[in-house]
Every structure is written in structure tokens, then in C-alpha cells.
Write a protein that holds these residues in place. Structure first.
Motif, short mmCIF file in Angstrom:
data_model
loop_
_atom_site.label_atom_id
_atom_site.label_comp_id
_atom_site.label_asym_id
_atom_site.label_seq_id
_atom_site.Cartn_x
_atom_site.Cartn_y
_atom_site.Cartn_z
N VAL A 79 -0.37 8.85 5.39
CA VAL A 79 0.66 9.25 4.33
C VAL A 79 1.63 10.33 4.78
N ARG A 82 1.58 6.95 -6.65
CA ARG A 82 0.49 7.48 -6.77
C ARG A 82 0.81 9.06 -6.75
N LEU A 83 1.28 9.43 -5.43
CA LEU A 83 1.67 10.68 -4.99
C LEU A 83 2.84 11.50 -6.04
N HIS A 109 2.47 1.86 -3.43
CA HIS A 109 1.55 2.24 -4.33
C HIS A 109 1.05 3.59 -4.06
N THR A 110 0.98 3.94 -2.92
CA THR A 110 0.60 5.38 -2.53
C THR A 110 1.62 6.28 -2.84
N ARG A 159 -3.77 12.88 4.07
CA ARG A 159 -4.12 11.82 4.93
C ARG A 159 -3.27 11.27 5.75
N TRP A 175 0.79 -1.28 -0.02
CA TRP A 175 0.11 -0.05 0.03
C TRP A 175 1.05 1.21 -0.02
N LEU A 191 -4.49 13.50 -1.38
CA LEU A 191 -3.65 12.53 -0.93
C LEU A 191 -2.59 12.55 0.30
#
Length: 181
Positions: A154, A25-26, A21-22, A151, A18, A148
Motif C-alpha cells: 500500500v 477500502r482505505l 479494491h485496497t 502495509r 487488488w 491497512l
């Protein structure tokens, strides 16, 4: 006992997956913000070029013989101000660009659009529409990136690094003569 170890390893792999992936994405969202900012700046630069053409036309006089002699000094001063503001907006530092663009928009709204040539009216309308669209795309990218990055997991894992979140770009949208009053 072995079951708990397997569950722990699977949970750790899921968290790592996770997080990976995050973080990716960021990173993609930050690239999107950078590209949207470049597009916004190029559309703002294009608008400045069109505004300079409007100012040059004001100095030369409208195509139909345009301005009365008593208006000449006022029109010339307004045209020089437009050129100066367009130059200032193009050369402004990123942190000062909003204010420079707002000043340019306000000065442009004070000019008489009915005395422009039809070609410049169309060109300016196209440039302003492109600026509005580019600003919206940029602000959408900023909103997604900030959402994002803000969060809790994060932030706790510092997946966004230490960079500050991108800032929104807020300028006056097209002002029509009825709105300027």
C-alpha cells in the motif's frame, strides 16, 4: 510465448484489481474515521454542556441546602474553573482537544459528586459513558486505517495518497473517587 503473455496480463489484472479494491477500502476506512471523529466531538461537546450544568448547580448550591458557608468561596472558584475548562475544551483546536479534555476530566474528578442532584449524576454518567464509547469507536477506526495504510504494498503504490495517517485520541476515562486518590 502466448501463454506467458496471457499469464502476464492475468497477473497485471489481478494486481490492478487488488490495488483498486485496497484503495477503495482505505477510502472507506478514512470516511469511517471522519464520521467517528465527528461523533466523538459531539459527545465531548455534550459532556461539556453537562459539566456546565454541574458547575451552575455548584454555584447555586446543592438541592438539599448543600454547602457550608465556609465552603462557598472554594466551591464558586471550582465551579468557575469547571465552566472555563468546559468552554476551553469545546473551543480547542483538534490538536489541543486531548489536553483540554484531560484538564476538564481532572477538574471534574476533584469535585464532590455526592453533592450533585440525582438527575445530574445520571446525566453526567451517561455523557461520560458515551464519550468512552465514541473514543473507542474512533480509536478502532484509526487502528484499522493505520494498519491497512502501513502495509508495504500500500505504501509502495501510494494507495493512501500523501495524507498523514489519522492520530489516536487518548483521554482520561471516567475517574471515580477511589481512583482519584
Amino acid at each position: 510465448m502466448a501463454t506467458w503473455i496471457v499469464v502476464g496480463v492475468v497477473a497485471a489484472l489481478l494486481v490492478i484489481g487488488w490495488a483498486y479494491h485496497t484503495a477503495n477500502r482505505l477510502d472507506r476506512l478514512n470516511v469511517r474515521v471522519d464520521l467517528a471523529r465527528q461523533a466523538l466531538e459531539s459527545t465531548l461537546d455534550r459532556r461539556s454542556v453537562v459539566v456546565r450544568a454541574v458547575a451552575a448547580e455548584m454555584i447555586a448550591g446543592a438541592p438539599d441546602g448543600g454547602y457550608r458557608k465556609s465552603d462557598d468561596d472554594e466551591v464558586a472558584v471550582s465551579a468557575r474553573a469547571l465552566m472555563t475548562l468546559a468552554d476551553r475544551a469545546e473551543r480547542a483546536a483538534p490538536s489541543d482537544r486531548e489536553d483540554a479534555e484531560n484538564a476538564l476530566s481532572a477538574a471534574l474528578a476533584r469535585t464532590d459528586s455526592r453533592r450533585r442532584s440525582p438527575a445530574l449524576v445520571v446525566e453526567l454518567a451517561d455523557a461520560e459513558t458515551r464519550v468512552m464509547m465514541a473514543r473507542r469507536f474512533y480509536n478502532d477506526a484509526v487502528r484499522d486505517t493505520r494498519a491497512l495504510a502501513q502495509r508495504r504494498p500500500v505504501r509502495w503504490l501510494r494507495l493512501g495518497g500523501h495524507a498523514s495517517p489519522p492520530e489516536y485520541f487518548e483521554i482520561i476515562e471516567r475517574v471515580t473517587p477511589g481512583q482519584a486518590d
